[in-house]
Structure formats: C-alpha cells, structure tokens
Write a protein that holds these residues in place. Sequence first.
Motif, PDB file in Angstrom:
ATOM      1  N   ASP A  74     -45.422  -0.039  57.437  1.00 32.61           N
ATOM      2  CA  ASP A  74     -46.034  -1.525  56.890  1.00 32.61           C
ATOM      3  C   ASP A  74     -46.063  -1.421  55.486  1.00 32.61           C
ATOM      4  O   ASP A  74     -46.020  -0.231  54.854  1.00 32.61           O
ATOM      5  N   ARG A 126     -51.026   0.196  54.073  1.00 30.29           N
ATOM      6  CA  ARG A 126     -50.818   0.750  55.538  1.00 30.29           C
ATOM      7  C   ARG A 126     -49.460   1.479  55.273  1.00 30.29           C
ATOM      8  O   ARG A 126     -48.908   2.109  56.558  1.00 30.29           O
ATOM      9  N   HIS A 127     -48.736   1.934  54.004  1.00 25.89           N
ATOM     10  CA  HIS A 127     -48.226   3.183  54.172  1.00 25.89           C
ATOM     11  C   HIS A 127     -48.928   4.507  54.751  1.00 25.89           C
ATOM     12  O   HIS A 127     -49.907   4.629  54.468  1.00 25.89           O
ATOM     13  N   ASN A 144     -52.762   7.178  56.969  1.00 26.20           N
ATOM     14  CA  ASN A 144     -53.114   5.837  57.420  1.00 26.20           C
ATOM     15  C   ASN A 144     -52.454   5.543  58.736  1.00 26.20           C
ATOM     16  O   ASN A 144     -51.293   5.800  58.931  1.00 26.20           O
ATOM     17  N   HIS A 145     -53.133   4.829  59.390  1.00 30.27           N
ATOM     18  CA  HIS A 145     -52.744   4.434  60.716  1.00 30.27           C
ATOM     19  C   HIS A 145     -52.824   2.780  60.861  1.00 30.27           C
ATOM     20  O   HIS A 145     -53.969   2.361  60.995  1.00 30.27           O
ATOM     21  N   GLY A 146     -51.743   1.990  60.342  1.00 29.65           N
ATOM     22  CA  GLY A 146     -51.957   0.554  60.248  1.00 29.65           C
ATOM     23  C   GLY A 146     -51.255  -0.193  61.544  1.00 29.65           C
ATOM     24  O   GLY A 146     -50.536   0.547  62.537  1.00 29.65           O
ATOM     25  N   ASP A 147     -51.911  -1.395  61.575  1.00 25.67           N
ATOM     26  CA  ASP A 147     -51.415  -2.326  62.639  1.00 25.67           C
ATOM     27  C   ASP A 147     -50.707  -3.463  62.099  1.00 25.67           C
ATOM     28  O   ASP A 147     -51.485  -4.163  61.660  1.00 25.67           O
ATOM     29  N   GLU A 161     -54.637  -4.697  59.900  1.00 26.46           N
ATOM     30  CA  GLU A 161     -55.866  -3.573  59.925  1.00 26.46           C
ATOM     31  C   GLU A 161     -55.147  -2.290  59.702  1.00 26.46           C
ATOM     32  O   GLU A 161     -54.130  -2.023  60.093  1.00 26.46           O
ATOM     33  N   VAL A 162     -56.047  -1.377  59.209  1.00 25.95           N
ATOM     34  CA  VAL A 162     -55.661   0.168  58.842  1.00 25.95           C
ATOM     35  C   VAL A 162     -57.094   0.884  59.247  1.00 25.95           C
ATOM     36  O   VAL A 162     -57.954   0.503  58.896  1.00 25.95           O
ATOM     37  N   HIS A 180     -48.210  -1.519  51.623  1.00 22.04           N
ATOM     38  CA  HIS A 180     -49.561  -0.979  51.225  1.00 22.04           C
ATOM     39  C   HIS A 180     -50.835  -2.148  51.741  1.00 22.04           C
ATOM     40  O   HIS A 180     -50.776  -3.316  51.885  1.00 22.04           O
ATOM     41  N   THR A 240     -46.795   6.809  63.859  1.00 20.54           N
ATOM     42  CA  THR A 240     -47.772   5.671  63.283  1.00 20.54           C
ATOM     43  C   THR A 240     -46.754   4.454  63.060  1.00 20.54           C
ATOM     44  O   THR A 240     -45.714   4.252  63.450  1.00 20.54           O
ATOM     45  N   HIS A 295     -58.770   3.113  54.162  1.00 25.28           N
ATOM     46  CA  HIS A 295     -57.603   3.917  53.721  1.00 25.28           C
ATOM     47  C   HIS A 295     -57.692   5.006  52.797  1.00 25.28           C
ATOM     48  O   HIS A 295     -58.818   4.986  52.130  1.00 25.28           O
TER      49      HIS A 295
END
Length: 353
Positions: A312, A316-317, A332-335, A340-341, A314, A309, A9
């Motif tokens: 979510d 994953r912000h 950041n591209h979170g799931d 996962e990020v 942190h 995106t 991240h």
Amino acid sequence: MTLLLAGAHLPYPHTNGFHAEGERLVLTRYSPATGALGLTSVRWRDEERAARPLYEPEPSTTGPEQLLWPDVALAAERVAWVWNGAVHVLDLDSGAPERLYTAAPGHTLQNLCSLTASGDRVVVMEQPEDREAPVTCLEISVSTGKADELFGKGWFANHPAHSPHDESWLTFAHEGPAREIPDRIWARHPTRAPEGRCVFEQAVDGATLAVGHERWMFHDLGAVVCAYGESEAGPRGLYTVHPDGRAARLVSEGERDWHCDISRDGRWAVVDTSGPHDATGRGWQNAGQVSDIVLVDVATGARTPLARTAADRHPRHPHPVFTPDGTAVLHNHGDPSTGEVAVARVSVPRAVP
C-alpha cells in the motif's frame, strides 16, 4: 509474525531507528485520519514493549498526510527529523526536543535527513517550495545550528544518507520515474567526489535497469539496491554497488523486489516484493495488494520467504529492516482497507545455513 506496536510505522529503511545499544527502537506513531502523531521509543525484543513517548509535533501546515521520518545516530543517543520545514533534534537521554534549523524563505526541507554516527551533524536537502530545481544539500552543526552548503543539483536529489561503513561518503539519489532515470544512485566525498558521482551504470545492452531504494552497507563501502520488475533490462533483482570502482554484482534474481536491507555483518539481505513472490509476471503484474518479506543469502542468492503483508502507499510500505543483532526482521504491516499500520517482527530462521 508478531505485532510489535499498532498505530506506528518504522523509520525509512535507509536510516537507523535503533538506540540503547540496539535494544530500543524509535517509531513514528501514526493515524490515517490525522497523519503523524509523534515519536515513541519501544523495546523491540521483549513482550513488554515499555513504550516511551519522545515527541508530539505541532499541527502540520502541509496537510494531514505529512510524514515524520526520524534518523537515530549510530553511536549516540540522539535522533533528528524534519517537521513543518524545520530540522529538529532530540537527546534521547534528556528528552528535550530542539528546533535546529528552519528552511530559508521561499524554500522547504525534504522530510528525510541523516545524522552522523556521533550525532554532531545532520544533512538535509533544501529546495524551493514549488519543488522545482535546484536542490541544495546542507550540513548543519547540532551544537551551533550553522548550515553549510555541501553541493547543489539542478535536478530532484533526495534520500541523503551517510555511509555507515565510512561516513566521509554521503549518499543520495536522483529521484524520478525509475524507468526514465539512468543515474539513480550517487555518492559524494569531500575530496574524491565533491559534487557527487553516479555509482551504478544502469544501461545494459541498450536498455536500462530501473533501480531504487538503495541501502548502504555497514560492513563494506557500498549498497544493496533493487532492480525493479518493471526494468526493460535484466537481470532484475538485488544488486550490490560500490563508489570505489568495484563493479556492481547481482546478488539474487527477483522479478518483484521493491525495498531492501542488509544485516550489519553483510551475511543476509531482506527484500519486500511488489506482489506475491511466487506469482506469475513481474513488477506490479498480478500483484494485488500483497507484499512478501523474503530473506536472501548474500553469498549464494538463495531466498527464504519469511512473512506476507500488504502493499500500500506510504507509510504502509513494508520497508523491512534487520535488527542490529540480525536475529529478526521488522516490517510495517498495513491494512489497505482502513489505512491503519502496525510494526511487525519476524524471526530470522536459525535453521537457515
């Protein structure tokens, strides 16, 4: 959207991660199972990333979700971060990490710090371990490790950052529930405001703008800041504010602005959103777990969606930031389903006038 690096991240959006004349970027490697795994440097522009490991931390004493937020000096090959109650620095040329300063007994250090452009001093907030006030702002010499107290606050002050336009101004925030804090954005100057002063009047016709996630500008003395959709007052959206007496200005209305950044020439801003930018409602209403990356023309306020995106917690912000040359935005591209990020890149359209 192009994935730059999985399992990593970005630095916090008001800090700097770029080095090597803007061609490389310091990232935090991250696992949802174990938290921060260390720091690495990558090439952000090329398909060949050429990742270079920088630092692997000792085990966290505060749990697996301790986060690692680096800050890179704007004019020197040096990075600083806080881990396990200590400030660390690393010369990016020599690759030798050093523990610079450890919190006083019974105290801890907040996990955001700020290096001067030359990398000779680092500022960090120290506070009691129970997180109660007072908070003390320390400036630490990188050459000697000596810490000097700049000021103290009886409330939760955080997010220290040197203004990249004029680093004699140190910025910080009055943290807390956004709708309850009427004086979020502060700036400190050694002679003009030695204890700091609030630089944004949030009261509007008896109501309050709920603001945050300020990012200080490179081309001017001031910051861009988001007035959140949850604000009682309006208009909501992206503002500029200044510590020198100039009035705040609404740049672009938006009902869901969350975090922001500004290009180094001041022409463009970027925001991420709390929900789809075109959904009905405001703030987190009808948001789901969606966040859009939206380009803003600072002169006109016009908006151009760039990417979608997830929203979510942190780390994953989305935290969008411009590359130094302004040709791309990284985020950041979170799931949310796995935790996962990854770091993603999207080009700034050249067709935008």
